[in-house]
Design a protein around this motif. Structure first.
Motif, PDB file in Angstrom:
ATOM      1  N   LEU A 222       0.826  -1.215   0.000  1.00 25.47           N
ATOM      2  CA  LEU A 222       0.000   0.000   0.000  1.00 25.47           C
ATOM      3  C   LEU A 222       0.860   1.265   0.000  1.00 25.47           C
ATOM      4  CD1 LEU A 222      -2.881  -0.979   2.435  1.00 25.47           C
ATOM      5  CD2 LEU A 222      -2.913  -0.810  -0.055  1.00 25.47           C
ATOM      6  N   ILE A 223       1.950   1.228   0.789  1.00 25.24           N
ATOM      7  CA  ILE A 223       2.846   2.392   0.827  1.00 25.24           C
ATOM      8  C   ILE A 223       3.566   2.527  -0.502  1.00 25.24           C
ATOM      9  CG2 ILE A 223       4.911   3.337   1.942  1.00 25.24           C
ATOM     10  CD1 ILE A 223       3.322   3.156   4.254  1.00 25.24           C
ATOM     11  N   GLY A 224       3.819   1.387  -1.139  1.00 25.74           N
ATOM     12  CA  GLY A 224       4.535   1.420  -2.416  1.00 25.74           C
ATOM     13  C   GLY A 224       3.765   2.137  -3.506  1.00 25.74           C
ATOM     14  N   ILE A 225       2.430   2.186  -3.387  1.00 25.61           N
ATOM     15  CA  ILE A 225       1.642   2.812  -4.457  1.00 25.61           C
ATOM     16  C   ILE A 225       1.874   4.324  -4.536  1.00 25.61           C
ATOM     17  CG2 ILE A 225      -0.694   3.224  -5.324  1.00 25.61           C
ATOM     18  CD1 ILE A 225      -1.431   0.484  -4.163  1.00 25.61           C
TER      19      ILE A 225
ATOM     20  N   ALA B 251       5.827   0.370 -11.970  1.00 26.54           N
ATOM     21  CA  ALA B 251       4.764   0.154 -10.994  1.00 26.54           C
ATOM     22  C   ALA B 251       4.904  -1.228 -10.372  1.00 26.54           C
ATOM     23  CB  ALA B 251       3.403   0.310 -11.655  1.00 26.54           C
ATOM     24  N   TYR B 252       5.097  -2.243 -11.213  1.00 27.85           N
ATOM     25  CA  TYR B 252       5.167  -3.614 -10.720  1.00 27.85           C
ATOM     26  C   TYR B 252       6.391  -3.812  -9.832  1.00 27.85           C
ATOM     27  CZ  TYR B 252       5.800  -8.656 -10.755  1.00 27.85           C
ATOM     28  OH  TYR B 252       5.990  -9.952 -10.366  1.00 27.85           O
TER      29      TYR B 252
ATOM     30  N   PHE C 267       8.786  -2.876  -2.383  1.00 32.67           N
ATOM     31  CA  PHE C 267       8.243  -2.419  -1.099  1.00 32.67           C
ATOM     32  C   PHE C 267       7.607  -3.576  -0.340  1.00 32.67           C
ATOM     33  CE2 PHE C 267       8.756   2.023  -2.220  1.00 32.67           C
ATOM     34  CZ  PHE C 267       8.944   2.592  -0.979  1.00 32.67           C
ATOM     35  N   ALA C 268       6.807  -4.377  -1.051  1.00 29.65           N
ATOM     36  CA  ALA C 268       6.103  -5.461  -0.379  1.00 29.65           C
ATOM     37  C   ALA C 268       7.085  -6.474   0.193  1.00 29.65           C
ATOM     38  CB  ALA C 268       5.128  -6.135  -1.343  1.00 29.65           C
TER      39      ALA C 268
END
Lengths: 365, 302
Positions: free
Chosen positions: A110-113, A215-216, A222-223
């Motif tokens: 979520l933070i990565g978005i 994006a990917y 991050f995840a």
């Protein structure tokens, strides 16, 4: 030195055996506090390895991985000691560890978005804010988290009637998990994924024009980083049998970054060296508190030492301690090979071994 | 800083806005010191808050240990901070000029760690009170109570901002410093010593930061961590205003101050969630208008 046993060079076997002896020797020869500290080293290894994937390999500066550790730590603490699940009751420690990783990974994703849009210094600022926000947020929802008082857990005991002390069991468990988690990290970094991360780190523009999906790969970094941090956070809580919001101050996130940089950015073995340092330097700093310079006593808190070591490392050895050791090994080999006179011109060690099919002398990142 | 007013909700609201202005002034001056360094060398100085904290402790020591009058201690602290800023740039930052963002972040964090540890070593981690230079009490105006303290903070900040503006706009040294940060090579050819200009920039920035520390210190307690939330809000202010714009930093600081005061009053648990709010503002600004209110949008060359 080119003698082989079962297809492996002798020196790597010797190294492996020496490593094993040290690993088994530590819990047998040290006292329980030291064994406990070495269990914490393993947890730090996992956390710093996660940060290495994000910052070292993908080039996304994170000052906020402590927040992911907080999520992992509180997942374990709340499930194992505060909120019994319906029908199940308190979840056993062992089961909360992977759960902690998964919940943290979700937050990381979520933070990565939003982080996709933030580059360089802005990402550093946002994650800095994240690191500072953890403690007050945990305190604010004290009905759920237990607030200042923290959460106490029962100390973990060795299962299956193993004849080990608690600390020895924690030590074994933490290092086993660290070893298991090293494998996918190792493989990922050498695969397409790892190469994509490094391409993004070195030039986003070039990476995008080669067809890499920012994006990917960024949200993935991050995840995964958060997954490792979550597991590490969970292990810390199990080791200490206690957690409170103040454990997740800015200092924790900074400690991870310090360990990463001193150990070696974008070096697979850096996290181990970094973790040993961040756990034991404070200990020795405290011991040296007796040294006095006029009215000021040295030591106590290790902030000054960490800061100075950090600056020296960045200046003299930008690849950290692991990079320094690698350089030493290469230097020794080139000396040795030149001294032998077998080759009139010293062949670079990497090339030489590539043609002989030996272990690569350097981890090429 | 917050004085409760019973009665009229509009009045209560205005009251909160006014007390937000005072803390906003503090955020504005620290944000300005961040922006000065960012413009000069593209570094977000994570140690800025700790440097201001250290300056404030120097003022504290001058006043309580050496019994200096406040004004003298204030002036001396600013001078010492200027010297300290120059020294830090010359010794710690200079070797890393032009390094990658990550390296510079790490170096300023190392500085953060060293300054924080040194303050802890000298003054310890026990909370201390820092006496206010302004008289206790408040002005009563149209049903509002405005503390002398708040007025004093706003006044001092305005003077500092005016001085910084005059310095950069109307003095030869200020012009040289602006030139050195915008066109380093051309400036060097024209005989500007760009390296020293950067060092002076750090000095001025440290001095402005010192003022912000000394202004907020009477409101909060003094300990080696007391400037960390202030630093965060200053970052939020700088991002909100556009990280390259001094005017933006000031406007951003005031906005952040007012926003936080309102948050603390009208949202339950708002005091604990202040920092999380800062995070939300940073992320929102960067997603919606990355250049901030007064910044130019970033152009990336390939």
């Amino acid at each position: 030195m080119n003698a082989r046993v079962a297809g492996l060079p002798v020196y790597s076997l010797v190294l492996a055996i020496a490593g094993l002896v040290v690993f088994i020797g530590i819990p047998l020869t040290t006292n329980s506090f030291q064994t406990f500290q070495f269990a914490n080293v393993a947890a730090f290894v996992i956390a710093i390895l996660g940060l290495n994937i994000l910052t070292g390999y993908s080039g996304q500066i994170s000052l906020g991985n402590g927040a992911f550790m907080a999520v992992g730590g509180y997942t374990t603490a709340l499930l194992a000691a505060k909120w019994p699940l319906p029908f199940i009751g308190f979840v056993p420690y062992g089961l909360t560890i992977p759960l902690a990783g998964v919940v943290a990974a979700l937050l990381g994703f979520l933070i990565g978005i939003p982080a996709l849009r933030l580059r360089g210094i802005y990402l550093a600022l946002a994650t800095f804010a994240l690191a500072l926000a953890v403690t007050p947020v945990l305190n604010n929802y004290d009905g759920f988290t237990g607030g200042h008082a923290g959460v106490f857990l029962k100390s973990a005991r060795p299962p299956f009637g193993l004849d080990l002390s608690n600390d020895q069991w924690l030590y074994l468990m933490c290092w086993a998990i660290a070893a298991i988690l090293y494998v996918p990290a190792f493989l990922m970094l050498r695969s397409r994924t790892g190469r994509a991360w490094m391409a993004i780190r070195d030039s986003e523009t070039a990476a995008v024009s080669s067809g890499i999906s920012l994006a990917y790969y960024k949200t993935l970094a991050f995840a995964i980083s958060a997954f490792y941090a979550g597991i590490a956070g969970s292990l810390f809580v199990i080791n200490n049998a206690y957690v409170d919001p103040d454990s997740y101050s800015l200092a924790l996130s900074l400690t991870l970054l310090i360990g990463l940089v001193i150990g070696g950015l974008a070096n697979v073995w850096g996290p181990i060296l970094g973790a040993v340092l961040v756990v034991w330097l404070p200990y020795f700093a405290e011991k040296s508190a007796g040294i006095r310079l006029g009215p000021i006593s040295l030591g106590g808190k290790p902030d000054i030492e960490f800061g100075i070591v950090l600056i020296l490392i960045v200046f003299f050895a930008p690849n950290g301690l692991a990079g320094l050791i690698g350089r030493g090994i290469r230097w020794y080999r080139s000396k040795r090979d030149a001294g032998r006179g077998a080759a009139p011109e010293p062949v670079p060690a990497v090339l030489k071994e590539a043609t002989q099919g030996g272990e690569p002398s350097e981890i090429i990142t | 800083m917050i004085e409760l007013v019973a009665g009229n909700p509009v009045q209560a609201f205005v009251q909160q806005v006014v007390s937000g202005l005072a803390s906003g002034a503090v955020y504005a001056s620290l944000a300005l010191s961040l922006v000065l360094i960012y413009r000069a060398m593209d570094v977000a100085n994570f140690a800025q808050g700790e440097m201001a904290m250290f300056s404030t402790f120097i003022a504290y020591a001058l006043i309580t240990t050496f019994h200096f009058p406040y004004l003298l201690a204030f002036a001396l602290t600013i001078a010492i901070s200027f010297g300290g800023g120059v020294l830090v740039e010359r010794t710690v930052i200079r070797p890393f000029e032009g390094s990658s963002v990550l390296t510079l972040v790490i170096i300023t964090l190392a500085l953060f760690s060293i300054v924080n540890g040194t303050a802890g070593l000298i003054w310890g981690y026990v909370f201390k009170t820092f006496d206010s230079p302004f008289p206790f009490g408040s002005v009563h105006f149209q049903g509002l109570y405005i503390g002398y303290q708040d007025l004093g903070i706003i006044g001092v900040t305005l003077v500092v901002l005016a001085l910084v503006f005059v310095f950069f706009r109307y003095t030869k040294l200020g012009l040289a410093m602006r030139a050195a940060s915008l066109y380093p090579e051309a400036s060097r050819l024209l005989g500007v010593r760009t390296g020293w200009m950067l060092a002076f920039g750090w000095g001025i920035s440290a001095a402005v930061g010192a003022v912000s520390g000394m202004m907020i210190a009477p409101v909060v307690f003094l300990d080696p961590g007391f400037m960390q939330p202030v630093l965060l809000f200053a970052f939020v202010a700088a991002v909100l205003g556009g990280i390259e714009s001094p005017l933006g930093a000031v406007v951003g600081g005031v906005l952040v101050g007012v926003l936080l005061a309102l948050l603390g009053t009208y949202v339950p648990g708002g005091q604990n969630l202040r920092i999380a709010m800062g995070l939300v503002v940073i992320v929102a600004v960067l997603l919606i208008k990355p250049a901030g209110l007064f910044g130019r949008s970033e152009v990336r060359r390939v």
